[in-house]
Enzyme design. Sequence first.
Site, PDB file in Angstrom:
ATOM      1  N   GLY A  69     -22.320 -47.332 -22.627  1.00 29.16           N
ATOM      2  CA  GLY A  69     -22.158 -48.335 -23.695  1.00 29.16           C
ATOM      3  C   GLY A  69     -23.174 -48.100 -24.798  1.00 29.16           C
ATOM      4  CB  THR A 127     -23.919 -58.422 -33.002  1.00 31.41           C
ATOM      5  OG1 THR A 127     -23.542 -58.093 -31.677  1.00 31.41           O
ATOM      6  CG2 THR A 127     -22.887 -59.349 -33.622  1.00 31.41           C
ATOM      7  CG  ASP A 168     -30.022 -54.411 -28.871  1.00 30.92           C
ATOM      8  OD1 ASP A 168     -30.007 -55.648 -28.853  1.00 30.92           O
ATOM      9  OD2 ASP A 168     -29.282 -53.731 -29.605  1.00 30.92           O
ATOM     10  N   GLY A 179     -27.896 -60.037 -17.718  1.00 26.13           N
ATOM     11  CA  GLY A 179     -28.257 -59.643 -19.081  1.00 26.13           C
ATOM     12  C   GLY A 179     -28.824 -60.743 -19.962  1.00 26.13           C
ATOM     13  CE  LYS A 193     -26.119 -54.557 -31.480  1.00 23.71           C
ATOM     14  NZ  LYS A 193     -26.629 -54.548 -30.104  1.00 23.71           N
ATOM     15  CE1 TYR A 211     -24.124 -63.928 -22.895  1.00 29.86           C
ATOM     16  CE2 TYR A 211     -25.219 -61.813 -23.177  1.00 29.86           C
ATOM     17  CZ  TYR A 211     -24.489 -62.864 -23.698  1.00 29.86           C
ATOM     18  OH  TYR A 211     -24.135 -62.838 -25.016  1.00 29.86           O
ATOM     19  CB  SER A 250     -23.386 -65.071 -31.583  1.00 32.22           C
ATOM     20  OG  SER A 250     -24.772 -64.853 -31.577  1.00 32.22           O
ATOM     21  CG  PHE A 251     -25.484 -67.641 -26.210  1.00 26.28           C
ATOM     22  CD1 PHE A 251     -25.126 -68.971 -26.010  1.00 26.28           C
ATOM     23  CD2 PHE A 251     -24.945 -66.676 -25.382  1.00 26.28           C
ATOM     24  CE1 PHE A 251     -24.246 -69.326 -25.003  1.00 26.28           C
ATOM     25  CE2 PHE A 251     -24.057 -67.013 -24.368  1.00 26.28           C
ATOM     26  CZ  PHE A 251     -23.705 -68.339 -24.184  1.00 26.28           C
TER      27      PHE A 251
HETATM   28  P1  ATR Z   1     -20.307 -50.965 -26.108  1.00 26.25           P
HETATM   29  O1  ATR Z   1     -19.604 -51.931 -27.000  1.00 26.25           O
HETATM   30  O2  ATR Z   1     -21.726 -51.315 -25.820  1.00 26.25           O
HETATM   31  O3  ATR Z   1     -20.128 -49.516 -26.492  1.00 26.25           O
HETATM   32  P2  ATR Z   1     -18.143 -51.157 -24.267  1.00 26.25           P
HETATM   33  O4  ATR Z   1     -17.263 -50.387 -25.180  1.00 26.25           O
HETATM   34  O5  ATR Z   1     -17.800 -52.545 -23.965  1.00 26.25           O
HETATM   35  O6  ATR Z   1     -19.652 -51.124 -24.697  1.00 26.25           O
HETATM   36  O7  ATR Z   1     -18.288 -50.380 -22.892  1.00 26.25           O
HETATM   37  C1  ATR Z   1     -18.495 -49.077 -22.910  1.00 26.25           C
HETATM   38  C2  ATR Z   1     -18.780 -48.583 -21.502  1.00 26.25           C
HETATM   39  O8  ATR Z   1     -18.003 -49.294 -20.537  1.00 26.25           O
HETATM   40  C3  ATR Z   1     -18.383 -47.146 -21.358  1.00 26.25           C
HETATM   41  O9  ATR Z   1     -19.268 -46.562 -20.449  1.00 26.25           O
HETATM   42  C4  ATR Z   1     -16.991 -47.246 -20.780  1.00 26.25           C
HETATM   43  O10 ATR Z   1     -16.565 -46.103 -20.108  1.00 26.25           O
HETATM   44  P3  ATR Z   1     -15.875 -44.900 -20.923  1.00 26.25           P
HETATM   45  O11 ATR Z   1     -16.985 -44.189 -21.614  1.00 26.25           O
HETATM   46  O12 ATR Z   1     -15.206 -44.096 -19.886  1.00 26.25           O
HETATM   47  O13 ATR Z   1     -14.920 -45.552 -21.880  1.00 26.25           O
HETATM   48  C5  ATR Z   1     -17.203 -48.356 -19.802  1.00 26.25           C
HETATM   49  N1  ATR Z   1     -15.948 -48.955 -19.387  1.00 26.25           N
HETATM   50  C6  ATR Z   1     -15.198 -49.835 -20.065  1.00 26.25           C
HETATM   51  N2  ATR Z   1     -14.120 -50.187 -19.350  1.00 26.25           N
HETATM   52  C7  ATR Z   1     -14.191 -49.509 -18.163  1.00 26.25           C
HETATM   53  C8  ATR Z   1     -13.404 -49.469 -16.966  1.00 26.25           C
HETATM   54  N3  ATR Z   1     -12.308 -50.203 -16.855  1.00 26.25           N
HETATM   55  N4  ATR Z   1     -13.815 -48.673 -15.948  1.00 26.25           N
HETATM   56  C9  ATR Z   1     -14.949 -47.942 -16.053  1.00 26.25           C
HETATM   57  N5  ATR Z   1     -15.743 -47.943 -17.145  1.00 26.25           N
HETATM   58  C10 ATR Z   1     -15.374 -48.710 -18.180  1.00 26.25           C
END
Ligand code: ATR
Length: 275
Positions: free
Chosen positions: A129, A63, A103, A239, A67, A218, A16-17
């Site tokens: 995400g 984080t 965020d 980012g 969250k 980022y 983490s930064f």
């Molecule tokens: P967070 O931690 O913020 O939830 P993450 O889990 O890193 O984020 O990423 C979630 C997002 O990345 C989702 O939209 C995921 O798609 P799915 O809902 O289909 O799982 C997308 N994602 C992750 N890997 C992917 C890949 N290889 N191709 C397309 N989308 C991907």
Amino acid sequence: MSQKQLAIIGNPVSHSFSPKMHNYISKKLGLDYFYSAIEVLDEDFDSAIENLTKNNFCGFNITAPYKVRIMDKVDVLSPEAKLFGSVNTCVNKNGKLYGYSTDAPGLYRSLIHEGIDITDKDILFIGAGGVTTPIMIHFFDKGAKSISIINRTIEKAQKISEYVEKVCKKKVNVGLDKSHYDIVINTTSVGMHPKTNQSPVYEIDYIDKNTAVIDLIYNPEKTLFLELCEKKGAKTVNGLGMLIGQGILSYELFTNTKLPDSIFDDIMKDVFNRK
Ligand code: ATR
């Protein structure tokens, strides 16, 4: 008076930064706070939060993966955190925990800094995400004209769309419904280090020189997705600004101060070595 304590809680947090950024701000402002990174295992989460509160930590950031889980531990949730369904900042006021979510407002602040205006814009989200929902709600609140979402798993996009529609009373289109978007934002982790040779999408006919593209990643500084968009003439932003923006807003909540606008560029330059 003894040094006041701040921290980031998560797992992992070693990369983490936030400690560097917050300790930089304290030094710059001459405020006596120390910010540390505390890695907390799943089974230790409850006791860790109780200890931080008891041990007079002024506040802490939360984080991944906590969250949402932290919301049960908070005594007072800010209206935004409640709507967003997520907390990334806790402030300890006399043993009571106040929960906030910086965020999405942090991203918004960084976009203002970049000269990107949300008002009346057609916006496309790529991915579902964790920060997608807060950003959508915040962008509608700031005057976005339309919001659409595409995602590998359509059900997740539909779920987010239904929730945001309920909260904002505005339509969220699932799928590509326009031939051009003013703002496109990647919230997926696709393209993040070390898998830098991937892009969440390759067909980007809806992006041109009038599009601003934001990738929440980022590392690397320029994802393959941003490279592809740049080739189409789009303005691109990574980012890092969101990371800085949310940190500034958290710091203001922790210390109940208003930081000077110049702090954004100071952090960019002195902490991240960017212009
Ligand atoms: P967070 O931690 O913020 O939830 P993450 O889990 O890193 O984020 O990423 C979630 C997002 O990345 C989702 O939209 C995921 O798609 P799915 O809902 O289909 O799982 C997308 N994602 C992750 N890997 C992917 C890949 N290889 N191709 C397309 N989308 C991907």
